[in-house]
Design an enzyme around this catalytic site. Structure first.
Site, mmCIF file in Angstrom:
data_model
loop_
_atom_site.group_PDB
_atom_site.id
_atom_site.type_symbol
_atom_site.label_atom_id
_atom_site.label_comp_id
_atom_site.label_asym_id
_atom_site.label_seq_id
_atom_site.Cartn_x
_atom_site.Cartn_y
_atom_site.Cartn_z
ATOM 1 N N CYS A 2 -4.180 7.241 9.920
ATOM 2 C CA CYS A 2 -5.313 8.127 10.169
ATOM 3 C C CYS A 2 -6.114 8.292 8.875
ATOM 4 C CB CYS A 2 -4.911 9.500 10.659
ATOM 5 S SG CYS A 2 -3.935 9.491 12.150
ATOM 6 N N ARG A 27 -6.541 2.368 7.854
ATOM 7 C CA ARG A 27 -5.439 3.330 7.960
ATOM 8 C C ARG A 27 -5.113 3.697 9.405
ATOM 9 N NH1 ARG A 27 -4.394 6.197 2.985
ATOM 10 N NH2 ARG A 27 -3.318 7.711 4.263
ATOM 11 N N TRP A 79 -4.661 7.055 14.280
ATOM 12 C CA TRP A 79 -3.523 6.235 14.717
ATOM 13 C C TRP A 79 -2.673 7.189 15.559
ATOM 14 C CZ3 TRP A 79 1.842 6.282 14.257
ATOM 15 C CH2 TRP A 79 2.487 5.075 14.598
ATOM 16 N N ASN A 105 -4.618 14.846 9.533
ATOM 17 C CA ASN A 105 -3.608 13.786 9.406
ATOM 18 C C ASN A 105 -2.248 14.465 9.312
ATOM 19 O OD1 ASN A 105 -5.608 11.919 9.248
ATOM 20 N ND2 ASN A 105 -5.309 11.426 7.088
ATOM 21 N N GLY A 106 -1.214 13.849 9.854
ATOM 22 C CA GLY A 106 0.127 14.434 9.776
ATOM 23 C C GLY A 106 0.580 14.892 11.146
ATOM 24 N N GLU A 486 10.584 -11.485 5.134
ATOM 25 C CA GLU A 486 9.178 -11.122 4.897
ATOM 26 C C GLU A 486 8.254 -12.127 5.601
ATOM 27 O OE1 GLU A 486 7.629 -8.634 4.045
ATOM 28 O OE2 GLU A 486 5.667 -9.328 3.404
ATOM 29 N N LYS A 490 5.503 -11.091 8.381
ATOM 30 C CA LYS A 490 4.072 -11.425 8.284
ATOM 31 C C LYS A 490 3.605 -12.115 9.552
ATOM 32 C CE LYS A 490 3.008 -9.369 5.779
ATOM 33 N NZ LYS A 490 3.677 -8.567 4.828
ATOM 34 N N GLU A 493 3.556 -9.702 12.689
ATOM 35 C CA GLU A 493 2.609 -8.585 12.728
ATOM 36 C C GLU A 493 1.163 -9.033 12.891
ATOM 37 O OE1 GLU A 493 2.544 -5.954 9.293
ATOM 38 O OE2 GLU A 493 2.918 -7.618 7.952
ATOM 39 N N HIS A 509 26.051 -17.540 14.293
ATOM 40 C CA HIS A 509 26.881 -16.465 14.843
ATOM 41 C C HIS A 509 26.214 -15.814 16.056
ATOM 42 C CE1 HIS A 509 29.784 -16.813 11.629
ATOM 43 N NE2 HIS A 509 28.778 -16.861 10.773
ATOM 44 N N LYS A 608 -2.069 1.168 8.125
ATOM 45 C CA LYS A 608 -1.627 1.132 6.735
ATOM 46 C C LYS A 608 -1.118 2.516 6.392
ATOM 47 C CE LYS A 608 -2.004 -1.595 3.017
ATOM 48 N NZ LYS A 608 -1.221 -2.842 3.083
#
Ligand code: F6R
Length: 613
Positions: A2, A27, A79, A105-106, A486, A490, A493, A509, A608
């Site tokens: 947000c 964001r 968001w 925000n929050g 990683e 990438k 996403e 396994h 983000k």
């Protein structure tokens, strides 16, 4: 997660707010809205989807004169947490009278109880959000003094907030406050701009004030008055941002992600510059501000982080053990405080975060501090909450990272972790000669990365072979195992291909059951003690018909032979090689996603800086 913008001053508020929101859109980007003061009215416009939708909506709904007048307003890009990303759930939210507007925000954790109480007093809610409850609560507390009303409301709130509030009864001011969610106030010449991060401010001024938790400020075009929630004045210094407005521009690249991939040689040079001691074969990290003796007495390094930062920590784990001969472990930040970790004053806890705002990592920092550990942070965003909470740390100096998929932060995190391990190692068992060798290798990282970036076109061609796949496996061993994780993160996403990272030995396994003829396996098999074993695992995959893309070391013909495709990276120390290897995977993922027509900088459902637990 947000974004908030607020504006007062000599420019046109809707225009400033919309361009500020565009800079903050990384964001959160599922809906957006703005509220402005127009005489004795609060005008609100909202839209689901991107800020561009809001801009279009506002210009249809509002008369053109409104876009010429000077004014005051607040805006938000969301968001979703409470309720889907619909127009009605978008911020700003109004109080019962429609005269007070709030962006937030929050998370207000006790919003259900507050909502029930307000409903009992005749309040009616139109959205599913916790934020609307707070706006009504502020309205309910307002007895003619907006500042006091916000204070009184915030005293009743449990949870986190960064807020901006306007009221048509008190024009020409914005009340803003924070607890656990950042607020920065830009102090311009006859104007003020409030935002949840500096990228919305940089086009207006370089002079900023960072609010601390439980600060509440009354901001006008010419003044900032900061108090605590008990109305006691507090002093906060004005800081210089030192950012160029162009950081929030794509600079000719199609996406921020590609721009940031290309920025890595410079970002890494900034992260490394002045921090290597090429005489003593060590590093100089002012943020590790303990004596060499204190450092020698540390018994364990515990790294905490989330997502990409967690993967950087996992590379760090190998580095601390290999170079410093110290027990090192990585803990997922969200688990840390709930598992009651065994931490004491000989433990060195390193919190790793690009944004410095990740709620879980912040909570882990507080838990480690509580238990008496030596806590420091490795953060990119200067002045961020985690950096300030730890008070001791090493900044990455990677420059702002706008792309939601993290790239340059990871490589800078790993290079700083290598320097930290080198410093600790030189205080323990590592010789000057070994130290010098590694220091020189670290110094060459920007050049190694440059050489991988130069293969962009070749990697783009290889990516064409993987565009139609819906599943992919990434494998690696040793420090290349977190690189594989990683790489998988990438790819999934940004391209939405289902990608899983495994330790190369782990595949047999269980996951190997999923391999079918043609399934892509991306094997990170660069030179190092684990390479031959990884190649053995590659053979196991080939025997089941998998298609192999290798990330290998230049000139390694043995590795080339077992790969269907390969991207080679320059020869380097196995820990150092993690950085060029990951850059190859970043570029690969980028091109796969681009060829699949994905929205690379703003992948679905993501944002983000994850400021909720
Ligand atoms: C993935 C990504 C995220 C972040 C994670 C932690 O590309 O960016 O996984 O790494 O949300 O964020 P920071 O590092 O800001 O704490």
């Amino acid at each position: 997660m947000c974004g908030i913008v607020g504006y007062l001053g000599k420019a046109n508020a809707p225009s400033v707010l919309i361009s500020g929101l565009k800079r903050l859109e990384y964001r959160g980007y599922d809906s957006a809205g703005l509220a402005i003061l127009d005489g004795d009215k609060v005008l609100v416009s909202k839209a689901s989807g991107k800020v561009a939708n809001l801009s279009e909506r506002a210009s249809i709904n509002w008369p053109p004169e409104l876009f010429k007048r000077v004014g005051t307003g607040i805006a938000h890009t969301r968001w979703a947490t409470h309720g889907p990303p619909t127009e009605v759930n978008a911020h700003p939210h109004l109080d019962k009278t429609g005269e007070i507007a709030l962006v937030h925000n929050g998370i207000i954790e006790n919003y259900r109880a507050l909502r029930a109480r307000l409903e009992g007093k005749g309040h009616h809610f139109v959205s599913e959000t916790d934020t609307e409850v707070l706006s009504h609560l502020i309205g309910d507390c307002d007895k003619g003094d907006l500042f006091q009303a916000v204070c009184d409301a915030l005293h009743q709130v449990e949870g986190t907030f960064g807020i901006a509030v306007i009221s048509s009864r008190e024009p020409g001011k914005i009340i803003t406050a924070r607890r656990g969610s950042p607020i920065v106030i830009g102090v311009g010449d006859g104007e003020a701009i409030i935002a949840s991060d500096a990228s919305a401010i940089v086009a207006h001024t370089q002079r900023v004030i960072y609010l601390d938790d439980d600060d509440i400020a009354t901001v006008t075009a010419d003044s900032v008055d900061i108090r605590d929630l008990n109305n006691v004045p507090v002093t906060r210094e004005i800081a210089e941002l030192g950012l160029d407005a162009s950081v929030a521009e794509k600079g000719g690249y199609e996406h921020f992600m590609m721009k940031e991939i290309h920025e890595q040689p410079d970002a890494l040079a900034n992260a490394i510059r002045g921090r290597l001691d090429l005489q003593l074969g060590s590093s100089v990290l002012a943020g590790m501000s303990a004596s060499q003796r204190e450092l020698a007495e540390l018994s364990r390094v515990v790294m905490v982080g989330c997502g990409t930062s967690l993967h950087a920590a996992m590379v760090g784990e190998y580095a601390f053990e290999d170079l410093a001969d110290i027990h090192a472990e990585v803990q997922q930040a969200a688990e840390f405080r709930y598992r009651n970790p065994i931490i004491g004053n000989r433990d060195f806890v390193v919190a790793i975060s690009q944004s410095g705002e990740t709620a879980d990592t912040l909570a882990a920092v507080k838990e480690a501090q509580q238990k008496g550990a030596f806590v420091m942070s490795l953060v990119n965003v200067v002045g961020s909450t985690i950096a300030r909470e730890t008070g001791r740390g090493v900044y990455l100096h990677a420059g702002p990272e706008i792309s939601v998929a993290s790239t340059k932060a990871f490589t800078c995190q790993v290079s700083v972790l290598l320097m930290m391990a080198l410093k600790l190692g030189r205080g323990r068992r590592y010789s000057r000669e070994e130290g010098l060798k590694l220091a020189r290798e670290i110094d060459s990282i920007p050049e190694l990365v440059n050489r991988v970036i130069a293969k962009n076109d070749l990697i783009a061609e290889i990516a064409e072979n993987y565009v139609k796949d819906e599943h992919a496996f990434f494998i690696g061993r040793g420090p290349m195992y977190p690189v594989a994780l990683e790489g998988a993160l990438k790819l999934k996403e940004i391209s939405y291909i289902h990608a899983e990272g495994y330790h190369a030995a782990e595949l047999k396994h269980g996951p190997i059951a999923l391999l079918q003829p043609g399934t892509p396996v991306i094997a990170v098999a660069c030179e190092g003690p684990a390479k031959d074993k990884t190649l053995g695992n590659v053979e196991e995959c080939r025997a089941r018909g998998a298609r192999i893309l290798g990330i290998i070391t230049e000139g390694d013909t043995n590795a080339e032979e077992v790969m269907d495709d390969f991207i080679s990276i320059p020869k380097a120390h196995p820990l150092v090689a993690t950085i060029p290897a990951v850059v190859a995977l970043q570029i690969f993922s980028y091109h796969v996603a681009r060829l699949r027509g994905c929205e690379i900088d703003q992948p679905r459902n993501l944002a983000k800086s994850v400021t909720v637990e």
